[in-house]
Motif scaffolding. Structure first.
Motif, mmCIF file in Angstrom:
data_model
loop_
_atom_site.group_PDB
_atom_site.id
_atom_site.type_symbol
_atom_site.label_atom_id
_atom_site.label_comp_id
_atom_site.label_asym_id
_atom_site.label_seq_id
_atom_site.Cartn_x
_atom_site.Cartn_y
_atom_site.Cartn_z
ATOM 1 N N SER A 261 142.760 46.690 37.665
ATOM 2 C CA SER A 261 144.039 47.387 37.876
ATOM 3 C C SER A 261 144.919 47.268 36.640
ATOM 4 O O SER A 261 145.504 48.251 36.175
ATOM 5 C CB SER A 261 144.773 46.798 39.091
ATOM 6 O OG SER A 261 144.064 47.043 40.270
ATOM 7 N N GLY A 264 143.308 49.171 33.890
ATOM 8 C CA GLY A 264 143.426 50.605 34.126
ATOM 9 C C GLY A 264 144.837 51.133 33.955
ATOM 10 O O GLY A 264 145.040 52.202 33.373
ATOM 11 N N TYR A 268 146.879 53.842 31.018
ATOM 12 C CA TYR A 268 147.431 55.033 31.677
ATOM 13 C C TYR A 268 148.926 55.177 31.397
ATOM 14 O O TYR A 268 149.396 56.229 30.951
ATOM 15 C CB TYR A 268 147.188 54.983 33.187
ATOM 16 C CG TYR A 268 147.846 56.134 33.920
ATOM 17 C CD1 TYR A 268 147.266 57.400 33.904
ATOM 18 C CD2 TYR A 268 149.066 55.978 34.577
ATOM 19 C CE1 TYR A 268 147.874 58.473 34.537
ATOM 20 C CE2 TYR A 268 149.679 57.047 35.208
ATOM 21 C CZ TYR A 268 149.075 58.290 35.185
ATOM 22 O OH TYR A 268 149.684 59.347 35.800
ATOM 23 N N CYS A 309 141.918 57.812 32.178
ATOM 24 C CA CYS A 309 141.904 56.502 32.845
ATOM 25 C C CYS A 309 141.403 56.507 34.286
ATOM 26 O O CYS A 309 141.379 55.446 34.923
ATOM 27 C CB CYS A 309 143.317 55.914 32.814
ATOM 28 S SG CYS A 309 144.044 55.851 31.160
ATOM 29 N N LEU A 312 138.578 53.851 35.821
ATOM 30 C CA LEU A 312 139.029 52.482 36.095
ATOM 31 C C LEU A 312 139.754 52.400 37.439
ATOM 32 O O LEU A 312 139.723 51.364 38.106
ATOM 33 C CB LEU A 312 139.945 51.999 34.970
ATOM 34 C CG LEU A 312 139.236 51.625 33.659
ATOM 35 C CD1 LEU A 312 140.254 51.381 32.553
ATOM 36 C CD2 LEU A 312 138.350 50.402 33.847
ATOM 37 N N ASP A 313 140.407 53.487 37.838
ATOM 38 C CA ASP A 313 141.074 53.507 39.137
ATOM 39 C C ASP A 313 140.043 53.477 40.267
ATOM 40 O O ASP A 313 140.226 52.795 41.281
ATOM 41 C CB ASP A 313 141.951 54.756 39.257
ATOM 42 C CG ASP A 313 142.787 54.758 40.531
ATOM 43 O OD1 ASP A 313 143.522 53.786 40.749
ATOM 44 O OD2 ASP A 313 142.686 55.720 41.306
ATOM 45 N N ARG A 316 138.688 49.838 40.601
ATOM 46 C CA ARG A 316 139.578 48.882 41.268
ATOM 47 C C ARG A 316 139.668 49.163 42.757
ATOM 48 O O ARG A 316 139.788 48.234 43.566
ATOM 49 C CB ARG A 316 140.966 48.874 40.629
ATOM 50 C CG ARG A 316 141.873 50.045 40.953
ATOM 51 C CD ARG A 316 143.169 49.941 40.168
ATOM 52 N NE ARG A 316 144.049 51.070 40.434
ATOM 53 C CZ ARG A 316 145.123 51.022 41.208
ATOM 54 N NH1 ARG A 316 145.440 49.909 41.835
ATOM 55 N NH2 ARG A 316 145.879 52.083 41.376
#
Length: 393
Positions: A261, A264, A268, A309, A312-313, A316
């Motif tokens: 998180s 990420g 962002y 990004c 990566l979301d 998580r």
């Protein structure tokens, strides 16, 4: 009066009371110094010498009438606030009396809460699409579900209210999240400025990354609660889910996926805020203060940042799930690719983009607009104070 060296000058201005009296006499056609000679120019000088404030004046002051009063900075004649009735007629000037941090907090919190509520159905669909492979592991061989399928599933199983399931903790979270993020971004920008006062692209990126991580760290448990409420079946309340998590999984469950998180959110917010600032800076001066300019630049910056990004979301979100097979980001990325293919990293991208763009745009536009209003209000307040001072002097 003894002659002493002047170390610093605080103020140099004519006494208001005497200036007013002189103006009245001249309007009446008279002069206390004679009709042929103009009134002598004089002023009061406040200096700081040896840690004390002393008043020095011209030698001519001995010959002036006793009615002439020396006015020192800070005596109360300057900087008097306008009356309430006058402020009510000039709301922008009244806004300038509100601390800027409070005004920005309210703007960010209100805009964030409205944006999240309006886009909650899209957020719910995105979460179901992102976590489908983890939720149905062993029950179905289907790798993922589509946007329309997820929308239909929510309506069929939970009805209209299901589209806003989990929105309450999200709204509660967004109030401090937006406030901390926007306020800390301004603070970090000051910290990363060079000695000459300039802020480089790297400085903006670093400020955005730090602001994103700060706000995420403060509000992360609420984000985990929101996810659990959104993807779990049943009609549990936020407090019930929180107690179950604490009892069954421990305190650490509220911070599952914190690493990805932070990793990420840092790029962002860094990219989003930096691109927004740079684009706004390059706009011609006459268009900078327009809301539509802020809206357009916010849309473009949010689109660019989301595209970069999003994987990566997804990582998580899957790490936040109960029973997630992933412990670190390094085994989550290859695991998702192996199970769902490369496209698995972008599951839910369309509803996320549809949700994220208005979210980010409203937040940044509101923040930028409030900053412009505060600046305009301060100028209007100064103008009112100056006009009131001239009337009473």
């Amino acid at each position: 009066m003894s002659h002493r060296r002047v170390e610093a000058c605080d103020s140099w201005r004519p006494p208001p009371a005497h200036a007013h009296a002189t103006t009245l006499l001249l309007r009446a056609g008279g002069s206390p110094w004679g009709r042929s000679s103009p009134p002598p120019a004089f002023a009061c000088l406040s200096v700081r010498h040896g840690g004390e404030t002393v008043v020095k004046a011209d030698e001519e002051e001995k010959e002036r009438p006793s009615s002439v009063v020396a006015v020192v900075e800070g005596s109360g004649n300057k900087g008097k606030l306008p009356p309430v009735a006058q402020l009510l007629k000039h709301p922008l000037a009244a806004l300038a009396l509100v601390p800027s941090s409070v005004a920005l907090f309210a703007a960010g919190a209100g805009a964030g809460a409205v944006a999240k509520t309006v886009t909650a159905p899209l957020d719910r669909v995105k979460l179901l699409m992102q976590t489908h492979s983890v939720r149905v592991a062993g029950e179905s061989t289907k790798r993922g579900i589509g946007f329309l399928e997820a929308m239909a599933e929510i309506g069929k199983e939970e009805g209209l209210k299901g589209y806003w399931k989990g929105n309450l903790p999200q709204v509660i979270r967004i109030i401090p999240y937006s406030a901390v993020q926007l306020f800390s971004y301004e603070v970090y920008k000051k910290l990363f400025r060079r000695k000459d006062g300039d802020l480089t692209v790297f400085g903006r990126l670093a400020a955005g990354a730090c602001a994103g991580m700060t706000s995420t760290l403060v509000t992360y448990p609420l984000d985990v609660l929101r996810l659990r409420l959104a993807v779990q079946s049943g009609h549990s309340t936020m407090s019930q889910v929180a107690l179950n998590m604490l009892r069954e999984e421990g305190l650490a469950s509220f911070y599952g996926g914190l690493g990805p998180s932070l990793i990420g959110i840092a790029p962002y917010i860094a990219v989003n805020f930096c691109v927004f600032d740079l684009m706004k800076k390059s706009v011609p001066e006459k268009y900078k203060s327009r809301p539509e300019t802020s809206l357009a630049t916010a849309l473009l910056s949010a689109t660019f940042a989301t595209l970069m990004c999003y994987p990566l979301d997804t990582v998580r979100r899957q790490m936040q799930m109960k029973g997630s097979p992933y412990n670190t980001i390094f085994d989550a990325i290859p695991g998702i690719v192996e199970r769902d293919g490369l496209v698995g990293l972008y599951r839910g991208f369309v509803p996320n983009a549809l949700k994220n763009l208005p979210n980010s745009s409203i937040k940044l536009t509101a923040f930028d607009t409030v900053k412009i209003l505060i600046s305009t209000g301060q100028k209007e307040l100064e103008k009112l104070m100056q006009e009131n001072q001239e009337k009473t002097s």
